[in-house]
Each structure stands twice: as structure tokens, then as C-alpha cells.
Motif scaffolding. Structure first.
Motif, PDB file in Angstrom:
ATOM      1  N   ASP A 169       0.825  -1.204   0.000  1.00  0.00           N
ATOM      2  CA  ASP A 169       0.000   0.000   0.000  1.00  0.00           C
ATOM      3  C   ASP A 169       0.860   1.254   0.000  1.00  0.00           C
ATOM      4  N   ASP A 170       1.971   1.199   0.704  1.00  0.00           N
ATOM      5  CA  ASP A 170       2.838   2.377   0.791  1.00  0.00           C
ATOM      6  C   ASP A 170       3.567   2.675  -0.511  1.00  0.00           C
ATOM      7  N   GLN A 171       3.624   1.702  -1.426  1.00  0.00           N
ATOM      8  CA  GLN A 171       4.200   2.001  -2.735  1.00  0.00           C
ATOM      9  C   GLN A 171       3.354   3.038  -3.481  1.00  0.00           C
ATOM     10  N   PHE A 172       2.087   3.135  -3.111  1.00  0.00           N
ATOM     11  CA  PHE A 172       1.162   3.975  -3.866  1.00  0.00           C
ATOM     12  C   PHE A 172       0.698   5.185  -3.079  1.00  0.00           C
ATOM     13  N   ASP A 173       1.338   5.453  -1.952  1.00  0.00           N
ATOM     14  CA  ASP A 173       1.004   6.655  -1.192  1.00  0.00           C
ATOM     15  C   ASP A 173       1.709   7.873  -1.789  1.00  0.00           C
ATOM     16  N   GLY A 174       1.071   9.014  -1.654  1.00  0.00           N
ATOM     17  CA  GLY A 174       1.712  10.258  -2.063  1.00  0.00           C
ATOM     18  C   GLY A 174       1.995  10.315  -3.556  1.00  0.00           C
ATOM     19  N   PRO A 175       3.065  11.005  -3.962  1.00  0.00           N
ATOM     20  CA  PRO A 175       3.367  11.212  -5.385  1.00  0.00           C
ATOM     21  C   PRO A 175       3.584   9.922  -6.157  1.00  0.00           C
ATOM     22  N   ARG A 176       4.112   8.868  -5.500  1.00  0.00           N
ATOM     23  CA  ARG A 176       4.371   7.617  -6.206  1.00  0.00           C
ATOM     24  C   ARG A 176       3.091   7.004  -6.752  1.00  0.00           C
ATOM     25  N   GLN A 190      -1.721  13.616   2.937  1.00  0.00           N
ATOM     26  CA  GLN A 190      -1.081  13.173   1.702  1.00  0.00           C
ATOM     27  C   GLN A 190      -1.830  13.629   0.456  1.00  0.00           C
ATOM     28  N   GLY A 191      -2.962  14.286   0.645  1.00  0.00           N
ATOM     29  CA  GLY A 191      -3.758  14.720  -0.500  1.00  0.00           C
ATOM     30  C   GLY A 191      -4.399  13.577  -1.246  1.00  0.00           C
ATOM     31  N   VAL A 234      -4.662   1.532  17.913  1.00  0.00           N
ATOM     32  CA  VAL A 234      -3.388   1.601  18.644  1.00  0.00           C
ATOM     33  C   VAL A 234      -2.162   1.613  17.739  1.00  0.00           C
ATOM     34  N   SER A 235      -2.318   1.279  16.470  1.00  0.00           N
ATOM     35  CA  SER A 235      -1.163   1.189  15.582  1.00  0.00           C
ATOM     36  C   SER A 235      -0.544   2.560  15.323  1.00  0.00           C
ATOM     37  N   ALA A 236       0.781   2.608  15.377  1.00  0.00           N
ATOM     38  CA  ALA A 236       1.485   3.859  15.088  1.00  0.00           C
ATOM     39  C   ALA A 236       1.400   4.230  13.613  1.00  0.00           C
ATOM     40  N   ARG A 237       0.924   3.331  12.786  1.00  0.00           N
ATOM     41  CA  ARG A 237       0.807   3.627  11.353  1.00  0.00           C
ATOM     42  C   ARG A 237      -0.083   4.840  11.109  1.00  0.00           C
ATOM     43  N   TYR A 238      -1.118   5.007  11.918  1.00  0.00           N
ATOM     44  CA  TYR A 238      -2.069   6.101  11.717  1.00  0.00           C
ATOM     45  C   TYR A 238      -1.831   7.282  12.648  1.00  0.00           C
ATOM     46  N   ALA A 239      -0.789   7.209  13.458  1.00  0.00           N
ATOM     47  CA  ALA A 239      -0.518   8.296  14.396  1.00  0.00           C
ATOM     48  C   ALA A 239      -0.113   9.561  13.649  1.00  0.00           C
ATOM     49  N   THR A 240      -0.611  10.695  14.104  1.00  0.00           N
ATOM     50  CA  THR A 240      -0.365  11.968  13.422  1.00  0.00           C
ATOM     51  C   THR A 240       1.117  12.248  13.251  1.00  0.00           C
ATOM     52  N   GLU A 241       1.916  11.956  14.258  1.00  0.00           N
ATOM     53  CA  GLU A 241       3.343  12.281  14.195  1.00  0.00           C
ATOM     54  C   GLU A 241       4.101  11.432  13.177  1.00  0.00           C
ATOM     55  N   ASN A 242       3.489  10.361  12.683  1.00  0.00           N
ATOM     56  CA  ASN A 242       4.174   9.497  11.720  1.00  0.00           C
ATOM     57  C   ASN A 242       3.734   9.738  10.281  1.00  0.00           C
ATOM     58  N   ILE A 243       2.855  10.690  10.064  1.00  0.00           N
ATOM     59  CA  ILE A 243       2.407  10.979   8.709  1.00  0.00           C
ATOM     60  C   ILE A 243       3.588  11.461   7.872  1.00  0.00           C
ATOM     61  N   GLY A 244       3.782  10.844   6.730  1.00  0.00           N
ATOM     62  CA  GLY A 244       4.864  11.239   5.833  1.00  0.00           C
ATOM     63  C   GLY A 244       6.200  10.592   6.133  1.00  0.00           C
ATOM     64  N   VAL A 245       6.284   9.763   7.201  1.00  0.00           N
ATOM     65  CA  VAL A 245       7.539   9.094   7.543  1.00  0.00           C
ATOM     66  C   VAL A 245       7.731   7.903   6.616  1.00  0.00           C
TER      67      VAL A 245
END
Length: 351
Positions: free
Chosen positions: A80-87, A232-233, A308-319
Motif C-alpha cells: 500500500d505504501d508504494q502507492f502513497d503520495g506522489p508515487r 497526503q492529499g 493503537v497502531s502507530a501507522r495512523y498516528a499523526t506524528e508518523n504521517i509522511g515518515v
């Protein structure tokens, strides 16, 4: 914060006593495949708690079966992360990787991927293990599920590039495939070493259950991940779509999603009760009960994990955690992407 939003799901939560061992195995597996590189990335990946999700979703799986479903569930997130953001805004790149992944079940067993990347090697391994011991009918069905899942990523990429403004109905139809529950639900049978008869699987009742469980999972995910998609728009989130199309607040959009969850759960429970009564006293009833239990474990386990997953935590957006398979993939072995074609011999259908 949307990650703190929970919906009432009247299902008993499961846990797997073998999950810690399977989690350690999975971390070795992703390192071996190069899916996560470096200690900092591995630490962040651990914080996503993906292996916990697999344990919640398959509480009765043990040993190699649990290792398989843990690897299979967890690699859906690097994908899924291959297709996040500009990619994810370049359909030609997304199609290249997605087509290769969809072709894997249709090749001769043991055939290496034509497009050689960490993800394609990992999915080749997962498919080989998934297909072991399963019937030709199950393999054919599971291969088609994979194809629909990977194809949905290409449609999402076109939406991002074109700036499409989706309505709720169009989005829900697409999200049911893109959320990736189809392959995970097929693994309920594989992990449990049983198969629903094909006529039962394709019956309106079972299809209603599958669609309902999928909807509950993606609705909860959209609530938990709305800040991630917003940053991420990415237009593929029902909360954001509801806010835009109905001109309402975030709180009102979340309330509407919650109402959809409640109505869907009610329909799922009613359908499950009706089906179990209909098949009372038949061999199919036990198979059906096991499958329904698996869907319930997935729904409640997904919500438990998502809060509880850190995947959706605000501070990890864009990491960044996952290497870029789209941009860095080398040329395929034949010079072209090969995929399933009409009339081809399919390893998915081989007994």
C-alpha cells in the motif's frame, strides 16, 4: 483524534498465543526479502503492530499456518505504501508493478517473478505457501481475488492523477477491492484447512457476509486513517468524501460512517443467523460457522489494531519506512510484463 474513534462491534475479540513467535519470524522474513532496510525503519515498522493484527484476525492458526497468514497480511501494508503520495499518481508505474503481482498465481510453480523486486519476490513466496494443499477451485478463486485487488490500485492511481472527485457510491465500489480484505478472507480457509463448497461460497448469502465484513473493515480504517490521507492529499477516504459532498463537519462525517458501520453489522448478523439456520444439520453448517467466525475475528481485530497502531498516528504521517519498488524496479526478465491471458494454463487452477 479519529484514531481514537471506535465503533460498537458485537463480536468476541480473539488473540493468538503463538503471535509473538510468528511476529519474530515475520521480522526475519521481511529483512530477508529487503522489504524494510535499516534499524530505524525496522523500529517504525514494529510500531505499526502489524503482526498483532494477524494474531487477532487468525486466533486459531498455529505454526507454519500462522507464519503464512502473518507474512501475507503484513506485506499488504508495504504494498500500500508504494502507492502513497506522489508515487501513487503515476498509473503507468503502478500498473507495471500491479500487473506483475497479479500474474504470480498464473505462472508455473517455482517460476521467479519477471519483475524482480523485494515485493514481487515476497508475494511469490506467499502465494506458493498459500496454494499448498488447496484445491484447484480455491486456487482459481484466490488468484482472481488477487487480480481484482491489484487492479484497484491502478484505478486509484488514475483518480489521483486526474484529480477525480469521487462520490460516495463510486468510492465504496472501488474501496471494496482496494482495501485488500479479499485475499485475507481467502486465507481463513487456508489457515483453517477447510474450503467452502463453490456453490455455497458464491451464494448470495455468503457474498453478503463477505461484502459486509469488507465494508466494516474499510469504514473503520477510513475513520482511523483520515488524517493520514488528508495530509497526503489522497482522495480515497470516505470521511473526506462525505465532508466534501455533503458540506458537513468532520464530526458529522464520522457520525455518518459510524451509522454505516452499525447498519452493516446488523445486516451481517441477520444474514449469518439466517444462513446457519438454513444449513442446520448439514455438513456445510460447520464449514459456514468457521468461515463466519473468521470474518468476525477480522472485523473486531482490525478495529482493535487500528486504534493503537502507530501507522495512523499523526506524528508518523509522511515518515518513510518502505523502499520504493515502483521507481527503483529493474527491467523484467523478458523485456515486457507478462500476466494472465485468456486460455493460458494457470498454476492457480492446477490441483
Amino acid at each position: 483524534m479519529p484514531q481514537n474513534v471506535t465503533f460498537f462491534l458485537p463480536f468476541e475479540a480473539g488473540s493468538n498465543p503463538d503471535a509473538a513467535r510468528a511476529g519474530a519470524h515475520h521480522l526475519d522474513w521481511i529483512r530477508a526479502h529487503g522489504l524494510v532496510r535499516g534499524e530505524q525503519a525496522l523500529r517504525r515498522y514494529r510500531e505499526w503492530l502489524l503482526t498483532d493484527l494477524a494474531g487477532y484476525a487468525y486466533p486459531e492458526a498455529r505454526g507454519a499456518d500462522l507464519d503464512l497468514v502473518t507474512d501475507a497480511v503484513c506485506i499488504g501494508f508495504p504494498l500500500d505504501d508504494q502507492f502513497d503520495g506522489p508515487r501513487g499518481s503515476h498509473p503507468e508505474h503502478v500498473a507495471r508493478l500491479s500487473t506483475e503481482l497479479a500474474a504470480i498465481p498464473y505462472r508455473e510453480p517455482g517460476t521467479p517473478p519477471a519483475l524482480d523486486t523485494p515485493l514481487t519476490r515476497a508475494y511469490t513466496d506467499v502465494w506458493r505457501r498459500s496454494a499448498e494443499g488447496m484445491s484447484a477451485q480455491w486456487r482459481t478463486r484466490a488468484a482472481a481475488t488477487y487480480t481484482r485487488f491489484f487492479r484497484a490500485y491502478v484505478e486509484e492511481a488514475h483518480n489521483r492523477r486526474s484529480g477525480a472527485l469521487l462520490d460516495e457510491k463510486t468510492y465504496i465500489t472501488l474501496r471494496r477491492e482496494a482495501v485488500g480484505t479479499g485475499p485475507c478472507f481467502d486465507l481463513i480457509e487456508r489457515a483453517g484447512h477447510f474450503e467452502l463448497p463453490e456453490d455455497l461460497y458464491w451464494s448470495p448469502g455468503v457474498q453478503t457476509l463477505l461484502r459486509g465484513a469488507t465494508d466494516v473493515i474499510f469504514l473503520c480504517n477510513d475513520a482511523h486513517s483520515v488524517e493520514r490521507e488528508e495530509a497526503q492529499g489522497d482522495p480515497h477516504n470516505l470521511v473526506l468524501i462525505t465532508q466534501r459532498t455533503r458540506g458537513c463537519s468532520r464530526a458529522d462525517a464520522l457520525e455518518r460512517v459510524g451509522a454505516l458501520v452499525r447498519n452493516t453489522v446488523r445486516g451481517f448478523q441477520d444474514t449469518a443467523h439466517t444462513l446457519l439456520q438454513r444449513y442446520a444439520g448439514t455438513p456445510e453448517r460447520e464449514l459456514l460457522a468457521r468461515h463466519i467466525a473468521g470474518l468476525r475475528h477480522w472485523m473486531i481485530g482490525n478495529q482493535r489494531w487500528g486504534t493503537v497502531s502507530a501507522r495512523y498516528a499523526t506524528e508518523n504521517i509522511g515518515v518513510e519506512v518502505i523502499p520504493d519498488d515502483i521507481g527503483s524496479a529493474g527491467a523484467d526478465r523478458s523485456g515486457a510484463i507478462s500476466g494472465p491471458t485468456a486460455g493460458s494454463t494457470s498454476s492457480a487452477a492446477r490441483p
